[in-house]
Motif scaffolding. Structure first.
Motif, PDB file in Angstrom:
ATOM      1  N   LEU A  76     -46.055  -4.651  21.587  1.00  0.00           N
ATOM      2  CA  LEU A  76     -45.148  -5.906  21.712  1.00  0.00           C
ATOM      3  C   LEU A  76     -45.672  -6.842  20.382  1.00  0.00           C
ATOM      4  O   LEU A  76     -46.733  -7.233  20.027  1.00  0.00           O
ATOM      5  N   ASP A  77     -44.723  -7.129  19.796  1.00  0.00           N
ATOM      6  CA  ASP A  77     -44.599  -8.046  18.641  1.00  0.00           C
ATOM      7  C   ASP A  77     -43.337  -8.774  18.406  1.00  0.00           C
ATOM      8  O   ASP A  77     -42.270  -8.250  18.514  1.00  0.00           O
ATOM      9  N   GLU A  78     -43.508 -10.061  18.012  1.00  0.00           N
ATOM     10  CA  GLU A  78     -42.006 -10.875  17.919  1.00  0.00           C
ATOM     11  C   GLU A  78     -41.265 -10.243  16.712  1.00  0.00           C
ATOM     12  O   GLU A  78     -40.104 -10.747  16.430  1.00  0.00           O
ATOM     13  N   ARG A  79     -41.914  -9.294  15.877  1.00  0.00           N
ATOM     14  CA  ARG A  79     -41.018  -8.698  14.749  1.00  0.00           C
ATOM     15  C   ARG A  79     -40.418  -7.480  15.123  1.00  0.00           C
ATOM     16  O   ARG A  79     -39.923  -6.709  14.428  1.00  0.00           O
ATOM     17  N   ALA A 106     -48.721  -2.466  24.903  1.00  0.00           N
ATOM     18  CA  ALA A 106     -49.847  -3.147  24.476  1.00  0.00           C
ATOM     19  C   ALA A 106     -49.404  -4.678  23.994  1.00  0.00           C
ATOM     20  O   ALA A 106     -48.507  -4.823  23.195  1.00  0.00           O
ATOM     21  N   ILE A 107     -50.283  -5.616  24.215  1.00  0.00           N
ATOM     22  CA  ILE A 107     -50.267  -6.857  23.931  1.00  0.00           C
ATOM     23  C   ILE A 107     -51.430  -7.635  23.159  1.00  0.00           C
ATOM     24  O   ILE A 107     -52.598  -7.130  23.486  1.00  0.00           O
ATOM     25  N   GLY A 108     -51.218  -7.923  21.746  1.00  0.00           N
ATOM     26  CA  GLY A 108     -52.313  -8.378  20.986  1.00  0.00           C
ATOM     27  C   GLY A 108     -53.029  -9.729  21.269  1.00  0.00           C
ATOM     28  O   GLY A 108     -52.442 -10.377  22.090  1.00  0.00           O
ATOM     29  N   GLY A 109     -53.949  -9.788  20.539  1.00  0.00           N
ATOM     30  CA  GLY A 109     -54.649 -11.171  20.808  1.00  0.00           C
ATOM     31  C   GLY A 109     -54.163 -12.195  19.860  1.00  0.00           C
ATOM     32  O   GLY A 109     -53.301 -12.169  19.257  1.00  0.00           O
ATOM     33  N   ALA A 110     -54.934 -13.086  19.626  1.00  0.00           N
ATOM     34  CA  ALA A 110     -54.670 -14.086  18.460  1.00  0.00           C
ATOM     35  C   ALA A 110     -54.375 -13.805  17.328  1.00  0.00           C
ATOM     36  O   ALA A 110     -53.466 -14.165  16.527  1.00  0.00           O
ATOM     37  N   ASP A 111     -54.983 -12.542  16.895  1.00  0.00           N
ATOM     38  CA  ASP A 111     -54.828 -12.208  15.416  1.00  0.00           C
ATOM     39  C   ASP A 111     -53.599 -11.054  15.547  1.00  0.00           C
ATOM     40  O   ASP A 111     -53.135 -10.583  14.375  1.00  0.00           O
ATOM     41  N   THR A 124     -41.892  -0.552  18.699  1.00  0.00           N
ATOM     42  CA  THR A 124     -42.144  -2.005  18.829  1.00  0.00           C
ATOM     43  C   THR A 124     -41.314  -2.992  19.399  1.00  0.00           C
ATOM     44  O   THR A 124     -40.177  -2.777  18.636  1.00  0.00           O
ATOM     45  N   LEU A 125     -41.319  -3.563  20.407  1.00  0.00           N
ATOM     46  CA  LEU A 125     -40.475  -4.323  20.951  1.00  0.00           C
ATOM     47  C   LEU A 125     -40.690  -5.811  21.176  1.00  0.00           C
ATOM     48  O   LEU A 125     -42.035  -6.105  21.006  1.00  0.00           O
ATOM     49  N   CYS A 126     -39.731  -6.424  20.794  1.00  0.00           N
ATOM     50  CA  CYS A 126     -39.914  -8.250  21.050  1.00  0.00           C
ATOM     51  C   CYS A 126     -39.430  -8.815  22.188  1.00  0.00           C
ATOM     52  O   CYS A 126     -38.545  -8.225  22.842  1.00  0.00           O
ATOM     53  N   LEU A 127     -40.002  -9.744  22.666  1.00  0.00           N
ATOM     54  CA  LEU A 127     -39.369 -10.500  23.717  1.00  0.00           C
ATOM     55  C   LEU A 127     -38.721 -11.935  23.215  1.00  0.00           C
ATOM     56  O   LEU A 127     -39.234 -13.146  23.405  1.00  0.00           O
ATOM     57  N   GLY A 128     -37.889 -11.723  22.112  1.00  0.00           N
ATOM     58  CA  GLY A 128     -37.418 -12.896  21.351  1.00  0.00           C
ATOM     59  C   GLY A 128     -38.254 -12.956  20.137  1.00  0.00           C
ATOM     60  O   GLY A 128     -39.188 -12.590  19.948  1.00  0.00           O
ATOM     61  N   LYS A 129     -37.574 -13.810  19.172  1.00  0.00           N
ATOM     62  CA  LYS A 129     -38.366 -14.049  17.781  1.00  0.00           C
ATOM     63  C   LYS A 129     -39.438 -15.157  17.862  1.00  0.00           C
ATOM     64  O   LYS A 129     -40.068 -15.317  16.726  1.00  0.00           O
ATOM     65  N   MET A 130     -39.493 -15.925  18.747  1.00  0.00           N
ATOM     66  CA  MET A 130     -40.565 -16.877  18.734  1.00  0.00           C
ATOM     67  C   MET A 130     -41.897 -16.236  18.904  1.00  0.00           C
ATOM     68  O   MET A 130     -41.818 -15.269  20.009  1.00  0.00           O
ATOM     69  N   THR A 131     -42.997 -16.556  18.937  1.00  0.00           N
ATOM     70  CA  THR A 131     -44.477 -16.255  19.056  1.00  0.00           C
ATOM     71  C   THR A 131     -44.646 -17.059  20.359  1.00  0.00           C
ATOM     72  O   THR A 131     -44.881 -18.392  20.439  1.00  0.00           O
ATOM     73  N   TRP A 132     -45.002 -16.072  21.360  1.00  0.00           N
ATOM     74  CA  TRP A 132     -45.615 -16.657  22.445  1.00  0.00           C
ATOM     75  C   TRP A 132     -47.258 -16.318  22.714  1.00  0.00           C
ATOM     76  O   TRP A 132     -47.800 -15.289  22.195  1.00  0.00           O
ATOM     77  N   PRO A 133     -47.845 -17.424  23.351  1.00  0.00           N
ATOM     78  CA  PRO A 133     -49.311 -16.907  23.623  1.00  0.00           C
ATOM     79  C   PRO A 133     -49.428 -15.702  24.515  1.00  0.00           C
ATOM     80  O   PRO A 133     -48.482 -15.438  25.249  1.00  0.00           O
ATOM     81  N   HIS A 134     -50.608 -14.881  24.522  1.00  0.00           N
ATOM     82  CA  HIS A 134     -50.453 -13.591  25.051  1.00  0.00           C
ATOM     83  C   HIS A 134     -50.439 -13.867  26.598  1.00  0.00           C
ATOM     84  O   HIS A 134     -50.003 -13.076  27.355  1.00  0.00           O
TER      85      HIS A 134
HETATM   86  C1  LIG Z   1     -50.126 -15.195  19.962  1.00  0.00           C
HETATM   87  S1  LIG Z   1     -49.652 -13.687  19.625  1.00  0.00           S
HETATM   88  C2  LIG Z   1     -50.231 -13.195  17.992  1.00  0.00           C
HETATM   89  C3  LIG Z   1     -49.649 -13.707  16.723  1.00  0.00           C
HETATM   90  C4  LIG Z   1     -50.196 -13.201  15.611  1.00  0.00           C
HETATM   91  N1  LIG Z   1     -50.242 -14.344  14.620  1.00  0.00           N
HETATM   92  C5  LIG Z   1     -49.387 -12.015  14.882  1.00  0.00           C
HETATM   93  O1  LIG Z   1     -49.106 -12.002  13.736  1.00  0.00           O
HETATM   94  O2  LIG Z   1     -49.186 -11.112  15.706  1.00  0.00           O
HETATM   95  C6  LIG Z   1     -50.422 -12.656  20.752  1.00  0.00           C
HETATM   96  C7  LIG Z   1     -49.631 -11.404  21.034  1.00  0.00           C
HETATM   97  O3  LIG Z   1     -48.624 -11.809  21.833  1.00  0.00           O
HETATM   98  C8  LIG Z   1     -47.544 -10.802  21.708  1.00  0.00           C
HETATM   99  N2  LIG Z   1     -46.269 -11.580  21.452  1.00  0.00           N
HETATM  100  C9  LIG Z   1     -46.205 -12.870  21.159  1.00  0.00           C
HETATM  101  N3  LIG Z   1     -44.895 -13.308  20.760  1.00  0.00           N
HETATM  102  C10 LIG Z   1     -44.027 -12.212  21.193  1.00  0.00           C
HETATM  103  C11 LIG Z   1     -42.670 -11.851  21.155  1.00  0.00           C
HETATM  104  N4  LIG Z   1     -41.874 -12.990  20.873  1.00  0.00           N
HETATM  105  N5  LIG Z   1     -42.471 -10.736  21.327  1.00  0.00           N
HETATM  106  C12 LIG Z   1     -43.277  -9.634  21.664  1.00  0.00           C
HETATM  107  N6  LIG Z   1     -44.691  -9.935  21.868  1.00  0.00           N
HETATM  108  C13 LIG Z   1     -45.024 -11.092  21.562  1.00  0.00           C
HETATM  109  C14 LIG Z   1     -47.788  -9.759  20.675  1.00  0.00           C
HETATM  110  O4  LIG Z   1     -48.208  -8.489  21.213  1.00  0.00           O
HETATM  111  C15 LIG Z   1     -49.008 -10.536  19.926  1.00  0.00           C
HETATM  112  O5  LIG Z   1     -49.974  -9.882  19.177  1.00  0.00           O
END
Ligand SMILES: C[S@@+](CC[C@H](N)C(=O)[O-])C[C@H]1O[C@@H](n2cnc3c(N)ncnc32)[C@H](O)[C@@H]1O
Length: 160
Positions: A76-79, A106-111, A124-134
């Motif tokens: 999972l990644d916003e990209r 897999a969901i990543g951490g702060a990095d 690699t899938l996203c849940l929208g383009k915004m960045t959400w906390p894990h």
């Molecule tokens: C706080 S985000 C980490 C952002 C980090 N700066 C990065 O560059 O990936 C924590 C995790 O939440 C997931 N995540 C956050 N926003 C997401 C989104 N819009 N779609 C899918 N996953 C997302 C991703 O797995 C990411 O690694």
């Protein structure tokens, strides 16, 4: 097919944990009827190593350890690629129907996630383009897994 989750960052007791657990529980109860079972739930603490690259490598090693042999790996990644809910349900059903035994999301951490994982991953899938906390990502994903099961079983929870 068993669907597991790997998350970097632990959910503390509280509303986020309860809500994620509620949807995971619904998924676990409704999934087997359509061939989707709850797999491994792996939650690891964020690495405390000195720099982001090392932290991500350490977290990726923990993911590799938690991955069942031959598992499909979805990041999972916003990209990542955006799917609507019926397409996500079909995406899961496609792996199920091709005879895959395990799929891990897999969901990543702060990095974020280690770059090497993107080469290993099946998608690699996203849940929208915004960045959400894990914490919120865990809830959103759990709800979409439950929704996918209701779509595949024709349950009226999902109304398109
Ligand atoms: C706080 S985000 C980490 C952002 C980090 N700066 C990065 O560059 O990936 C924590 C995790 O939440 C997931 N995540 C956050 N926003 C997401 C989104 N819009 N779609 C899918 N996953 C997302 C991703 O797995 C990411 O690694």
């Amino acid at each position: 097919m068993r669907v597991g989750l790997f998350s970097v960052g632990r959910l503390k007791a509280g509303p986020e944990k309860e809500l994620a657990a509620r949807y995971i529980d619904r998924f676990a109860k409704a999934g087997p009827a359509i061939g989707l079972e709850l797999g491994k739930l792996a939650e690891v603490g964020e690495s405390r190593a000195g720099n982001a690259d090392t932290r991500k490598r350490e977290e990726a090693a923990m993911l590799e350890k938690a991955l069942p042999d031959g598992a499909v790996l979805i990041l999972l990644d916003e990209r990542g690629k955006s799917l609507d809910s019926p397409a996500f349900a079909d995406f899961l059903a496609g792996f199920r129907d091709s005879g895959k035994r395990d799929l891990m999301i897999a969901i990543g951490g702060a990095d974020g996630l280690d770059p090497a994982l993107y080469e290993r991953a099946n998608a690699t899938l996203c849940l929208g383009k915004m960045t959400w906390p894990h914490q919120l990502v865990r809830i959103l994903l759990a709800e979409q897994l439950y929704r996918a099961v209701t779509i595949l079983s024709g349950h009226p929870y999902h109304r398109s």
